[in-house]
Design an enzyme around this catalytic site. Structure first.
Site, mmCIF file in Angstrom:
data_model
loop_
_atom_site.group_PDB
_atom_site.id
_atom_site.type_symbol
_atom_site.label_atom_id
_atom_site.label_comp_id
_atom_site.label_asym_id
_atom_site.label_seq_id
_atom_site.Cartn_x
_atom_site.Cartn_y
_atom_site.Cartn_z
ATOM 1 C CE LYS A 185 -4.154 -1.732 0.583
ATOM 2 N NZ LYS A 185 -4.017 -3.287 0.204
HETATM 3 C C1 PLP Z 1 -10.128 -1.256 -0.399
HETATM 4 C C2 PLP Z 1 -9.436 -2.357 0.688
HETATM 5 N N1 PLP Z 1 -10.213 -2.514 1.831
HETATM 6 C C3 PLP Z 1 -9.721 -3.363 2.360
HETATM 7 C C4 PLP Z 1 -8.436 -4.033 2.460
HETATM 8 C C5 PLP Z 1 -7.836 -5.134 3.146
HETATM 9 O O1 PLP Z 1 -6.762 -4.590 3.692
HETATM 10 P P1 PLP Z 1 -5.697 -5.701 4.319
HETATM 11 O O2 PLP Z 1 -5.186 -6.159 3.163
HETATM 12 O O3 PLP Z 1 -4.715 -4.862 5.217
HETATM 13 O O4 PLP Z 1 -6.384 -6.621 5.391
HETATM 14 C C6 PLP Z 1 -7.953 -3.755 0.845
HETATM 15 C C7 PLP Z 1 -6.590 -4.533 0.789
HETATM 16 O O5 PLP Z 1 -6.081 -4.728 -0.434
HETATM 17 C C8 PLP Z 1 -8.357 -2.904 0.123
HETATM 18 O O6 PLP Z 1 -7.656 -2.824 -0.772
#
Ligand code: PLP
Length: 370
Positions: A185
């Site tokens: 990210k």
């Molecule tokens: C829009 C969105 N929400 C939630 C998440 C979940 O995040 P994490 O991978 O840190 O669990 C992601 C992950 O790519 C995402 O792109």
């Protein structure tokens, strides 16, 4: 020239810091929810202007905890966009609620507010818009709908840290907002992590308890509500404090590359759909184009050593995991087209001008041959 989609050297310059943090935090009993976490939460309060910030163990947990803290539970319906990453549906289901899928807009590929109201029922409890790629959901109409129907907005800003809309930080455009620090990210950590921000003291208080087994942070082993283990550790928080201090530079570098892509690719006119232009207030975590010849373009670029990525090849209600939640009333044509046409080009802050030019040259060369 070979251009990976995810650069392998994201953390090289941080090697000594990571080693120190692992030893310092990982080998003492101050390994989670201590000073580094408190400093990171403080940094997020300052960066977003939110009254409260609560660090958690991932973006997925941020969505889960925020939904539960906002009152979503069994029997509720939550409106989500059909074209998205899966946590927006899976975390709703994890709470015993039902995701209701709506379409996206053609240019941004994120939730279309014009399609939300028609899916509201007496069971609707929340709207869960997710900003994706470099585009924010248009939040003002959603706030209006939420106000008129008494709904809560959980804003998934997991990939739009640092973005703003109408001068307000992403994450604060609804009632409670979430961020992800997954490695790749924009502010990726050396592992996983997430953050919740809110101006609502009761939601904030509940998030804090939910992330740590329902404890209040004052007395151990007194459990006020049923929660989770979604604590952030001190290694991650220490690293993220270091990243946060440089985050504006990261955003600026990404925006500069995005602007050069948009400027040069505009000559293709309607042969390709570019992200709506605009540098101010955007986090260019992903630079996503839409091409009717997506798969051929992808193969052509790969032949030239340029890796791309497809977010996401199939809309959520067409995935086996969520098929039971598909509804015959769903009108999701734009989402389906986005899943067929979306192609993410490589973009990262330390990309050289030569690499950025090679990406654009590749896309242009494809279109002169096809
Ligand atoms: C829009 C969105 N929400 C939630 C998440 C979940 O995040 P994490 O991978 O840190 O669990 C992601 C992950 O790519 C995402 O792109």
């Amino acid at each position: 020239m070979t251009i990976p989609f995810f650069p392998p050297d994201l953390f090289e310059a941080d090697r000594p810091l990571i080693h120190d943090l692992v030893f310092e935090a990982g080998t003492t009993n101050r390994f989670m929810l201590k000073d580094h976490v408190a400093a990171l939460e403080d940094g997020f309060r300052r960066a977003t202007g939110a009254a409260d910030a609560i660090a958690v163990s991932s973006g997925t947990f941020a969505v889960l905890v925020a939904l539960k803290a906002a009152g979503v539970g069994p029997g509720d319906e939550v409106i989500v966009q059909a074209y998205c990453c899966q946590p927006v549906a899976s975390q709703v289901i994890a709470l015993g609620a039902t995701p209701v899928f709506v379409d996206v807009t053609a240019d941004t590929m994120v939730m279309d507010p014009a399609r939300v109201e028609e899916r509201i029922t007496p069971r609707t409890r929340a709207i869960l818009p997710a900003h994706l790629f470099s585009c924010l959901v248009d939040m003002a109409p959603l706030r209006d709908i939420a106000r008129r129907h008494g709904l809560v907005i959980v804003e998934d800003a997991c990939v739009q840290q640092g973005a703003t809309q109408d001068g307000v930080a992403a994450g604060r455009l609804g009632d409670v907002g979430t961020f992800s620090f997954f490695q790749v990210k924009a502010m990726g950590g050396c592992g996983e992590g997430g953050m919740i921000v809110t101006d609502d003291p009761e939601i904030g208080r509940r998030c804090r308890m939910l992330r740590n087994h329902g404890q209040d942070g004052a007395t151990r082993f007194l459990h006020h509500i049923i929660g989770f283990n979604s604590r952030m550790d001190e290694i991650m928080a220490g690293f993220l404090n270091h990243r946060l201090a440089r985050f504006d530079d990261i955003l600026r570098s990404r925006a500069r590359i995005a602007a050069s892509y948009t400027e040069r690719l505009s000559v293709l006119g309607n042969r390709i759909t570019l992200p709506p232009p605009g540098v101010e207030g955007r986090c260019y975590y992903i630079y996503a184009v839409q091409s009717p010849d997506r798969d051929a373009l992808r193969a052509f670029l790969l032949d030239r050593g340029i890796a791309t990525h497809i977010y996401y090849p199939r809309i959520l209600p067409h995935q086996r995991a969520f098929a039971a939640y598909a509804d015959p009333r769903d009108r999701l044509d734009t989402a389906i087209r986005a899943a067929r046409q979306n192609l993410a080009l490589p973009i990262y802050p330390h990309m050289t001008d030569a690499q950025a030019d090679a990406v654009v040259d590749g896309v242009l060369a494809f279109h002169t041959r096809h």
